[in-house]
Design a protein around this motif. Structure first.
Motif, PDB file in Angstrom:
ATOM      1  N   GLU A  24       0.846  -1.193   0.000  1.00 39.11           N
ATOM      2  CA  GLU A  24       0.000   0.000   0.000  1.00 39.11           C
ATOM      3  C   GLU A  24       0.883   1.245   0.000  1.00 39.11           C
ATOM      4  OE1 GLU A  24      -1.321   0.980   4.374  1.00 39.11           O
ATOM      5  OE2 GLU A  24      -1.540  -1.180   4.021  1.00 39.11           O
ATOM      6  N   ASP A  25       0.264   2.385  -0.267  1.00 41.14           N
ATOM      7  CA  ASP A  25       1.016   3.632  -0.239  1.00 41.14           C
ATOM      8  C   ASP A  25       1.479   3.927   1.185  1.00 41.14           C
ATOM      9  OD1 ASP A  25       0.543   3.911  -2.908  1.00 41.14           O
ATOM     10  OD2 ASP A  25      -0.864   5.576  -2.715  1.00 41.14           O
ATOM     11  N   VAL A  26       2.685   4.461   1.289  1.00 43.32           N
ATOM     12  CA  VAL A  26       3.256   4.831   2.582  1.00 43.32           C
ATOM     13  C   VAL A  26       3.238   6.349   2.680  1.00 43.32           C
ATOM     14  CG1 VAL A  26       5.352   4.805   3.982  1.00 43.32           C
ATOM     15  CG2 VAL A  26       4.704   2.776   2.668  1.00 43.32           C
ATOM     16  N   ARG A  27       2.650   6.851   3.754  1.00 48.32           N
ATOM     17  CA  ARG A  27       2.588   8.297   3.990  1.00 48.32           C
ATOM     18  C   ARG A  27       3.476   8.645   5.173  1.00 48.32           C
ATOM     19  NH1 ARG A  27      -1.958   6.629   1.909  1.00 48.32           N
ATOM     20  NH2 ARG A  27      -3.033   7.837   0.317  1.00 48.32           N
ATOM     21  N   THR A  28       4.330   9.637   4.950  1.00 53.07           N
ATOM     22  CA  THR A  28       5.280  10.048   5.977  1.00 53.07           C
ATOM     23  C   THR A  28       5.250  11.565   6.098  1.00 53.07           C
ATOM     24  OG1 THR A  28       6.718   8.201   5.340  1.00 53.07           O
ATOM     25  CG2 THR A  28       7.685   9.912   6.722  1.00 53.07           C
ATOM     26  N   TRP A  29       5.182  12.052   7.324  1.00 55.78           N
ATOM     27  CA  TRP A  29       5.260  13.491   7.588  1.00 55.78           C
ATOM     28  C   TRP A  29       6.721  13.885   7.740  1.00 55.78           C
ATOM     29  CZ3 TRP A  29       1.161  16.654   7.308  1.00 55.78           C
ATOM     30  CH2 TRP A  29      -0.096  16.080   7.344  1.00 55.78           C
ATOM     31  N   PHE A  30       7.123  14.921   7.034  1.00 58.04           N
ATOM     32  CA  PHE A  30       8.484  15.443   7.137  1.00 58.04           C
ATOM     33  C   PHE A  30       8.444  16.822   7.765  1.00 58.04           C
ATOM     34  CE2 PHE A  30       9.459  12.026   4.404  1.00 58.04           C
ATOM     35  CZ  PHE A  30      10.823  11.838   4.418  1.00 58.04           C
ATOM     36  N   LYS A  31       9.326  17.044   8.728  1.00 56.60           N
ATOM     37  CA  LYS A  31       9.437  18.341   9.384  1.00 56.60           C
ATOM     38  C   LYS A  31      10.787  18.946   9.017  1.00 56.60           C
ATOM     39  CE  LYS A  31       9.721  20.551  13.856  1.00 56.60           C
ATOM     40  NZ  LYS A  31      10.008  20.349  15.263  1.00 56.60           N
ATOM     41  N   VAL A  32      10.747  20.144   8.473  1.00 58.08           N
ATOM     42  CA  VAL A  32      11.962  20.851   8.065  1.00 58.08           C
ATOM     43  C   VAL A  32      12.031  22.142   8.878  1.00 58.08           C
ATOM     44  CG1 VAL A  32      13.193  21.890   6.134  1.00 58.08           C
ATOM     45  CG2 VAL A  32      11.662  19.957   5.724  1.00 58.08           C
TER      46      VAL A  32
END
Length: 88
Positions: A24-32
């Motif tokens: 399945e699609d993998v969703r990841t939150w990125f913090k910059v």
């Protein structure tokens, strides 16, 4: 490789990255943070996120990406990250 990476800005310094994996699609939150951008000598956050995703893919499967990635943690975890990201 970048064609299958979808990056959506989510407010100030936050990005939702969607990548396909086998199941399945993998969703990841990125913090910059501005501090990380200064360390990298960069001003395009979305490009930094894309390049970070590509870097992490060389070290782990997409299915193993965490829910949240803080670029400061990536810097602390991978000695070569800053070198790779600042190389022209």
């Amino acid at each position: 490789m970048a064609d299958d990476i979808e990056i959506d800005a989510q407010g100030e310094h936050g990005y939702l990255v969607t990548q396909p994996s086998e199941l399945e699609d993998v969703r990841t939150w990125f913090k910059v943070t501005p501090e990380v951008m200064d360390q990298l000598g960069a001003d395009d956050e979305e490009d930094v996120v894309l390049r970070t995703v590509q870097f992490l893919r060389r070290h782990q499967d997409v299915a193993d990406f965490p829910e949240t990635v803080d670029l400061e943690d990536v810097i602390a975890s991978y000695d070569e990250y800053l070198t790779v990201m600042t190389a022209d």
